[in-house]
Structures are given as structure tokens and as C-alpha cells.
Design a protein around this motif. Structure first.
Motif, PDB file in Angstrom:
ATOM      1  N   THR A 111       0.853  -1.181   0.000  1.00 25.02           N
ATOM      2  CA  THR A 111       0.000   0.000   0.000  1.00 25.02           C
ATOM      3  C   THR A 111       0.891   1.233   0.000  1.00 25.02           C
ATOM      4  N   VAL A 112       0.706   2.078  -1.002  1.00 25.13           N
ATOM      5  CA  VAL A 112       1.551   3.260  -1.178  1.00 25.13           C
ATOM      6  C   VAL A 112       0.731   4.514  -0.887  1.00 25.13           C
ATOM      7  N   TRP A 113       1.241   5.318   0.013  1.00 29.36           N
ATOM      8  CA  TRP A 113       0.620   6.606   0.357  1.00 29.36           C
ATOM      9  C   TRP A 113       1.539   7.699  -0.143  1.00 29.36           C
ATOM     10  N   ARG A 114       1.047   8.559  -0.985  1.00 24.98           N
ATOM     11  CA  ARG A 114       1.862   9.619  -1.593  1.00 24.98           C
ATOM     12  C   ARG A 114       2.000  10.789  -0.623  1.00 24.98           C
ATOM     13  N   LYS A 115       2.612  10.480   0.516  1.00 21.61           N
ATOM     14  CA  LYS A 115       2.792  11.473   1.561  1.00 21.61           C
ATOM     15  C   LYS A 115       3.814  10.958   2.566  1.00 21.61           C
ATOM     16  N   SER A 116       4.629  11.864   3.087  1.00 23.94           N
ATOM     17  CA  SER A 116       5.581  11.498   4.130  1.00 23.94           C
ATOM     18  C   SER A 116       4.882  11.504   5.491  1.00 23.94           C
ATOM     19  N   LEU A 117       5.396  10.691   6.415  1.00 26.90           N
ATOM     20  CA  LEU A 117       4.857  10.668   7.774  1.00 26.90           C
ATOM     21  C   LEU A 117       5.381  11.836   8.608  1.00 26.90           C
ATOM     22  N   PHE A 118       6.378  12.541   8.064  1.00 25.20           N
ATOM     23  CA  PHE A 118       6.967  13.646   8.806  1.00 25.20           C
ATOM     24  C   PHE A 118       6.337  14.976   8.395  1.00 25.20           C
ATOM     25  N   ILE A 119       6.014  15.794   9.371  1.00 22.68           N
ATOM     26  CA  ILE A 119       5.431  17.109   9.109  1.00 22.68           C
ATOM     27  C   ILE A 119       6.456  17.988   8.387  1.00 22.68           C
ATOM     28  N   GLY A 120       6.005  18.672   7.349  1.00 20.22           N
ATOM     29  CA  GLY A 120       6.886  19.547   6.600  1.00 20.22           C
ATOM     30  C   GLY A 120       7.631  18.851   5.482  1.00 20.22           C
ATOM     31  N   CYS A 121       7.353  17.556   5.282  1.00 19.45           N
ATOM     32  CA  CYS A 121       8.008  16.805   4.217  1.00 19.45           C
ATOM     33  C   CYS A 121       6.983  16.339   3.192  1.00 19.45           C
ATOM     34  N   SER A 122       7.406  16.284   1.944  1.00 13.15           N
ATOM     35  CA  SER A 122       6.641  15.579   0.928  1.00 13.15           C
ATOM     36  C   SER A 122       7.324  14.230   0.735  1.00 13.15           C
ATOM     37  N   ALA A 125       5.192  -5.933 -12.444  1.00 15.18           N
ATOM     38  CA  ALA A 125       4.588  -5.140 -11.369  1.00 15.18           C
ATOM     39  C   ALA A 125       3.404  -4.377 -11.939  1.00 15.18           C
ATOM     40  N   GLU A 126       2.512  -3.989 -11.037  1.00 14.13           N
ATOM     41  CA  GLU A 126       1.309  -3.281 -11.483  1.00 14.13           C
ATOM     42  C   GLU A 126       0.890  -2.256 -10.434  1.00 14.13           C
ATOM     43  N   ILE A 127       0.524  -1.082 -10.907  1.00 14.88           N
ATOM     44  CA  ILE A 127      -0.012  -0.022 -10.052  1.00 14.88           C
ATOM     45  C   ILE A 127      -1.522   0.009 -10.239  1.00 14.88           C
ATOM     46  N   ARG A 128      -2.251  -0.063  -9.128  1.00 16.20           N
ATOM     47  CA  ARG A 128      -3.708  -0.081  -9.184  1.00 16.20           C
ATOM     48  C   ARG A 128      -4.285   0.949  -8.218  1.00 16.20           C
ATOM     49  N   ARG A 129      -5.420   1.477  -8.563  1.00 17.36           N
ATOM     50  CA  ARG A 129      -6.126   2.347  -7.636  1.00 17.36           C
ATOM     51  C   ARG A 129      -6.652   1.502  -6.491  1.00 17.36           C
ATOM     52  N   LYS A 130      -6.618   2.050  -5.299  1.00 15.95           N
ATOM     53  CA  LYS A 130      -7.123   1.348  -4.127  1.00 15.95           C
ATOM     54  C   LYS A 130      -8.558   1.764  -3.873  1.00 15.95           C
ATOM     55  N   GLU A 131      -9.446   0.802  -3.984  1.00 17.83           N
ATOM     56  CA  GLU A 131     -10.856   1.062  -3.718  1.00 17.83           C
ATOM     57  C   GLU A 131     -11.173   0.631  -2.289  1.00 17.83           C
ATOM     58  N   THR A 132     -12.092   1.328  -1.663  1.00 13.91           N
ATOM     59  CA  THR A 132     -12.507   0.960  -0.311  1.00 13.91           C
ATOM     60  C   THR A 132     -14.017   0.991  -0.205  1.00 13.91           C
ATOM     61  N   THR A 133     -14.528   0.088   0.588  1.00  8.62           N
ATOM     62  CA  THR A 133     -15.970   0.043   0.814  1.00  8.62           C
ATOM     63  C   THR A 133     -16.355   0.773   2.096  1.00  8.62           C
ATOM     64  N   THR A 134     -15.353   1.366   2.761  1.00  9.01           N
ATOM     65  CA  THR A 134     -15.622   2.097   3.990  1.00  9.01           C
ATOM     66  C   THR A 134     -16.465   3.326   3.693  1.00  9.01           C
ATOM     67  N   LYS A 135     -17.569   3.440   4.347  1.00  4.72           N
ATOM     68  CA  LYS A 135     -18.498   4.530   4.075  1.00  4.72           C
ATOM     69  C   LYS A 135     -17.883   5.872   4.458  1.00  4.72           C
ATOM     70  N   SER A 186     -12.868   8.468   1.019  1.00  6.87           N
ATOM     71  CA  SER A 186     -12.440   8.572  -0.373  1.00  6.87           C
ATOM     72  C   SER A 186     -10.923   8.610  -0.411  1.00  6.87           C
ATOM     73  N   LEU A 187     -10.315   7.656  -1.098  1.00  9.70           N
ATOM     74  CA  LEU A 187      -8.860   7.565  -1.143  1.00  9.70           C
ATOM     75  C   LEU A 187      -8.266   8.429  -2.248  1.00  9.70           C
ATOM     76  N   GLY A 188      -9.042   8.684  -3.298  1.00 12.66           N
ATOM     77  CA  GLY A 188      -8.541   9.477  -4.406  1.00 12.66           C
ATOM     78  C   GLY A 188      -7.343   8.811  -5.056  1.00 12.66           C
ATOM     79  N   LEU A 189      -6.359   9.623  -5.435  1.00 13.61           N
ATOM     80  CA  LEU A 189      -5.163   9.115  -6.107  1.00 13.61           C
ATOM     81  C   LEU A 189      -3.952   9.081  -5.192  1.00 13.61           C
ATOM     82  N   GLU A 190      -4.116   9.507  -3.956  1.00 15.74           N
ATOM     83  CA  GLU A 190      -2.982   9.598  -3.042  1.00 15.74           C
ATOM     84  C   GLU A 190      -2.621   8.265  -2.406  1.00 15.74           C
ATOM     85  N   VAL A 191      -3.565   7.337  -2.355  1.00 10.01           N
ATOM     86  CA  VAL A 191      -3.311   6.001  -1.813  1.00 10.01           C
ATOM     87  C   VAL A 191      -3.594   4.994  -2.921  1.00 10.01           C
ATOM     88  N   PHE A 192      -2.600   4.170  -3.240  1.00 12.13           N
ATOM     89  CA  PHE A 192      -2.788   3.181  -4.293  1.00 12.13           C
ATOM     90  C   PHE A 192      -2.037   1.904  -3.943  1.00 12.13           C
TER      91      PHE A 192
END
Length: 212
Positions: free
Chosen positions: A46-57, A168-178, A181-187
Motif C-alpha cells: 500500500t503506497v501513500w503519496r505522503k511522508s509521515l513527517f510534518i513539513g516533508c513531501s 509489477a502493477e499499479i492499481r487504484r485502491k478502492e474501499t468500501t468504507t463509508k 475517499s482515497l482518491g489518487l494519493e493512496v494506491f
């Protein structure tokens, strides 16, 4: 947020057994930090397009057990043209500089990349969805390489070898959680057996830089 990503990673792990596309390898996947699926021959990250550190991309990558596997931390607001893919402990695995991938850190100007990427443009066949071609260095078409087809912007693309096996394959991550919305940032990054999951993530970084 990391707890949320761990929940997502477990969902990915469950979905892998319903994956209709068979693996193109067997045995160990040769990854630096990816976690295999216990015999199926694929690794789902699971890839999140964000750093866990504040002030970082950057990027945060976790496996099916919810463990941190890879991370990219770019200090400052803007995305840098040189990014370092690290393992969970912070050890540099690959450095992506524009269209080149280097092993570890770039320690000198004489250091040579292990592979280079070229954007694919074919005005004669516009319907062919080839994003880029990745070649080992030194450049030699006879040694083969990888082709990336699909759309990274839409998080739907594949890495193929010269025999058109899916590595390898990159796929959008779908969720059924009401209400989520994951958008494109989590895949999801699915890596088939025999292909290095660290290199696969390095190719993700290449595609991300090409899309800027």
C-alpha cells in the motif's frame, strides 16, 4: 493515518487471493523489504503519496502486515528532482534523479545509474498506451529492459519485461468504507515473484517525477 493505512494494507492482503491475474514467478521475490504472500508469488504494497513527517513531501509504503517497508522524505514544500527511497530504518535503497535510478545514495558525480527511463512518444500509434521504457545502463537495446503501459496519473499501469510478462502493477485502491475517499494519493503496488519490490518502487518514483 498510519493506523488507517495498516487497515488498508490488510484489505489488500485479502484481495490478493482473488486476483484473477496469475503471477509470473515463483519462490522468493528478491525484494529488499517487501513481504510475500506465503506462496502465491506476489507482494502487495500500500503506497501513500505522503511522508509521515510534518513539513516533508514524499511516500510511505507498508506491506500486508501493516509494517513500514519503504519511505521517501523530501524536506520542504516542493518535490525535489532527486529523491531517495529508504527502507523502514532509513537506509538508502535507491536514488531517483530525474530519469535515472542509482543504487543507494549518490556519493559522487562519477557514480553511474543502474537504469534510465525514457518517455515514450509515438505519433504514428497514439492509441498505444506506452508511458515509458526503462533500460539498464550502459544503454543497449539488445540487453532488454522494461516497458510501462497504462496511465500513472490514473494509477493504472503495468511494468512488463521484453516477453510482456507482467512484473509489477499499479492499481487504484478502492474501499468500501463509508464516507472514505482515497482518491489518487493512496494506491496499490503489486509486485510479481522474481522482481525486486524496491526497484518496482523506484520505477514508481520515476513515473511520479515524469508526471510533474
Amino acid at each position: 493515518m498510519l493506523r488507517f493505512l495498516k487497515s488498508l494494507s490488510r484489505t489488500v492482503h485479502e484481495e490478493r487471493y482473488q486476483d484473477p491475474e496469475p503471477s509470473n514467478g515463483s519462490g522468493d521475490d528478491g525484494s529488499h523489504g517487501g513481504n510475500d504472500d506465503g506462496g502465491c508469488g506476489t507482494t502487495s504494497l500500500t503506497v501513500w503519496r505522503k511522508s509521515l513527517f510534518i513539513g516533508c513531501s514524499g511516500f510511505t509504503v507498508i506491506n500486508s502486515d501493516g509494517d513500514l517497508v519503504y519511505r521517501v522524505d523530501n524536506y520542504g514544500c516542493r518535490r525535489q528532482q532527486e529523491v531517495v527511497l529508504m527502507d523502514a530504518s532509513g537506509k538508502p535503497m535507491f536514488t531517483v534523479s530525474r530519469s535515472k535510478v542509482f543504487e543507494g545514495e549518490i556519493l559522487s558525480k562519477k557514480q553511474k545509474p543502474i537504469c534510465c527511463a525514457r518517455k515514450h512518444v509515438d505519433i504514428l500509434r497514439p492509441k498505444v498506451k506506452i508511458l515509458a521504457q526503462v533500460y539498464p545502463t550502459p544503454y543497449d537495446e539488445k540487453t532488454g529492459g522494461y516497458v510501462i503501459e497504462g496511465s500513472y496519473v490514473n494509477r493504472s499501469c503495468k511494468v512488463l519485461d521484453e516477453s510482456r510478462n507482467v512484473l509489477a502493477e499499479i492499481r487504484r485502491k478502492e474501499t468500501t468504507t463509508k464516507g472514505v475517499s482515497l482518491g489518487l494519493e493512496v494506491f496499490v503496488l503489486v509486485v510479481n515473484g522474481g522482481f525486486d519490490s524496491g526497484l518496482a518502487m523506484g520505477i514508481v518514483l520515476l513515473l511520479d517525477q515524469m508526471s510533474l
